[in-house]
Design a protein around this motif. Structure first.
Motif, short mmCIF file in Angstrom:
data_model
loop_
_atom_site.label_atom_id
_atom_site.label_comp_id
_atom_site.label_asym_id
_atom_site.label_seq_id
_atom_site.Cartn_x
_atom_site.Cartn_y
_atom_site.Cartn_z
N LEU A 131 0.89 -1.08 -0.01
CA LEU A 131 -0.04 -0.14 0.10
C LEU A 131 0.74 1.25 -0.03
O LEU A 131 1.62 1.52 0.90
CB LEU A 131 -1.02 -0.18 1.34
N PHE A 132 0.70 2.14 -0.89
CA PHE A 132 1.28 3.58 -1.06
C PHE A 132 0.20 4.37 -0.41
O PHE A 132 -0.77 4.68 -1.03
CB PHE A 132 1.43 3.80 -2.45
N ALA A 133 0.39 4.77 0.78
CA ALA A 133 -0.60 5.79 1.54
C ALA A 133 -0.23 7.05 1.50
O ALA A 133 0.85 7.56 1.85
CB ALA A 133 -0.60 4.98 2.84
N PRO A 134 -1.05 7.82 0.85
CA PRO A 134 -0.61 9.42 0.88
C PRO A 134 -1.08 9.92 2.03
O PRO A 134 -2.07 9.77 2.82
CB PRO A 134 -1.74 9.78 -0.29
N THR A 135 -0.14 10.96 2.26
CA THR A 135 -0.36 11.64 3.71
C THR A 135 -1.73 12.74 3.30
O THR A 135 -2.16 12.91 2.24
CB THR A 135 0.65 12.48 4.04
N ASN A 136 -2.04 13.38 4.46
CA ASN A 136 -3.03 14.47 4.39
C ASN A 136 -2.62 15.49 3.47
O ASN A 136 -3.37 15.85 2.61
CB ASN A 136 -3.44 14.87 5.80
N GLU A 137 -1.40 15.89 3.84
CA GLU A 137 -0.82 16.86 2.76
C GLU A 137 -0.77 16.66 1.23
O GLU A 137 -0.78 17.42 0.59
CB GLU A 137 0.71 17.41 3.39
N ALA A 138 -0.63 15.30 1.13
CA ALA A 138 -0.38 14.81 -0.30
C ALA A 138 -1.95 15.07 -0.87
O ALA A 138 -1.79 15.66 -2.32
CB ALA A 138 -0.27 13.28 -0.15
N PHE A 139 -3.00 15.13 -0.38
CA PHE A 139 -4.17 15.48 -1.12
C PHE A 139 -4.44 17.04 -1.04
O PHE A 139 -4.90 17.30 -1.95
CB PHE A 139 -5.27 14.91 -0.01
N SER A 140 -3.36 17.88 -0.28
CA SER A 140 -3.72 19.31 -0.22
C SER A 140 -2.77 19.60 -1.66
O SER A 140 -3.18 20.77 -1.95
CB SER A 140 -3.08 19.73 1.02
N LYS A 141 -2.02 18.95 -2.35
CA LYS A 141 -1.36 19.21 -3.55
C LYS A 141 -2.32 18.90 -4.63
O LYS A 141 -2.04 19.51 -5.94
CB LYS A 141 -0.19 18.38 -3.58
N LEU A 142 -3.59 18.36 -4.73
CA LEU A 142 -4.66 18.54 -5.50
C LEU A 142 -5.21 20.00 -5.45
O LEU A 142 -5.43 20.50 -4.46
CB LEU A 142 -5.55 17.64 -5.29
N SER A 143 -5.65 20.54 -6.64
CA SER A 143 -6.53 21.62 -6.57
C SER A 143 -7.66 21.42 -5.92
O SER A 143 -8.14 20.50 -5.83
CB SER A 143 -6.66 22.29 -7.88
#
Length: 238
Positions: A131-143
């Motif tokens: 599993l490659f689990a994105p951090t919360n901040e990873a989702f913030s990099k989407l517009s």
């Protein structure tokens, strides 16, 4: 040198959000029922015994949410240092991948969306997964617009497809990745793997916390959401 390929879990076609219109986002793609390992060599060695390995599939129908997931309910910041993630857990192997992800506040958004997309049960199954689990901040990099579009109930299949692109049907340590490998998606498209020294990136998403062992596989924390571009043969996040 021939590229060594391995399959992502039941990945459906997606488009790069920054290049997609609202209509394109609403055109969800049905998920494949299953994927299998098709290469004779995958990652660290020969996998003849894995040729018939089944991918993770959603085994029961999940009701589509009746309302949009409010963006305000998602955390888009990390509340603990990356180096501190899972440090308070004596034996991470006692937890499955889903329960382990829930143990870190930095992965709260991923855990929430995994449940909303209906893949949480799959991440709790017995097996050997990555599993490659994105951090919360990873989702913030989407517009904001792209993220809000992804949270619409009519785009649930697209959300599921994107999250399933973060799961492999075999357990792979970070040291087993190299730049001669790639993750195969649908329609013979792929995500490239790039290694520089000890750094490993999957289509631009860098592993920032590697090799967290779970009872059913390996968890790697990544700093971006893995989303293939329209030209998935390039596979770069833009």
């Amino acid at each position: 040198m021939k590229k060594i390929e391995f399959l992502a879990i039941a990945f459906a076609s997606t488009t790069l959000f920054s290049c997609a219109s609202s209509d394109e986002m609403n055109d969800t793609t049905a998920m494949d029922d299953a994927t299998t390992m098709s290469e004779t060599q995958v990652m660290g060695g020969e996998t003849d015994d894995m040729d018939n390995a089944e991918g993770v599939v959603v085994e029961t129908e999940v009701v589509v949410p009746v309302a949009t997931i409010p963006l305000a309910t998602l955390s888009l910041t990390n509340s603990e240092e990356l180096n501190d993630m899972f440090e308070s857990i004596d034996e991470t192997e006692q937890y499955n991948l889903m329960d382990l992800a829930k143990k870190s506040p930095n992965l709260s958004t991923f855990a929430y969306l995994a449940e909303a997309a209906g893949i949480n049960d799959d991440l709790m199954r017995d097996g050997d997964f990555t599993l490659f689990a994105p951090t919360n901040e990873a989702f913030s990099k989407l517009s904001k617009q792209d993220l809000e579009m992804l949270l619409l109930p009519e785009n649930r299949a697209k959300l599921t497809a994107i999250l399933q692109a973060h799961v492999l049907p075999s357990e792979v340590a970070s040291t087993q990745f190299n730049s001669t490998q790639r993750i195969t998606l649908s329609d013979n498209r792929y995500l490239p793997i790039t290694t520089t020294g000890n750094n490993v990136s999957i289509a631009g998403a860098t592993i920032v916390v590697p090799n967290v062992e779970a009872s059913n596989g390996m968890l790697h924390v990544v700093d971006r959401v893995i989303i293939p571009s329209q030209d998935a043969r390039e596979g770069d996040l833009r």
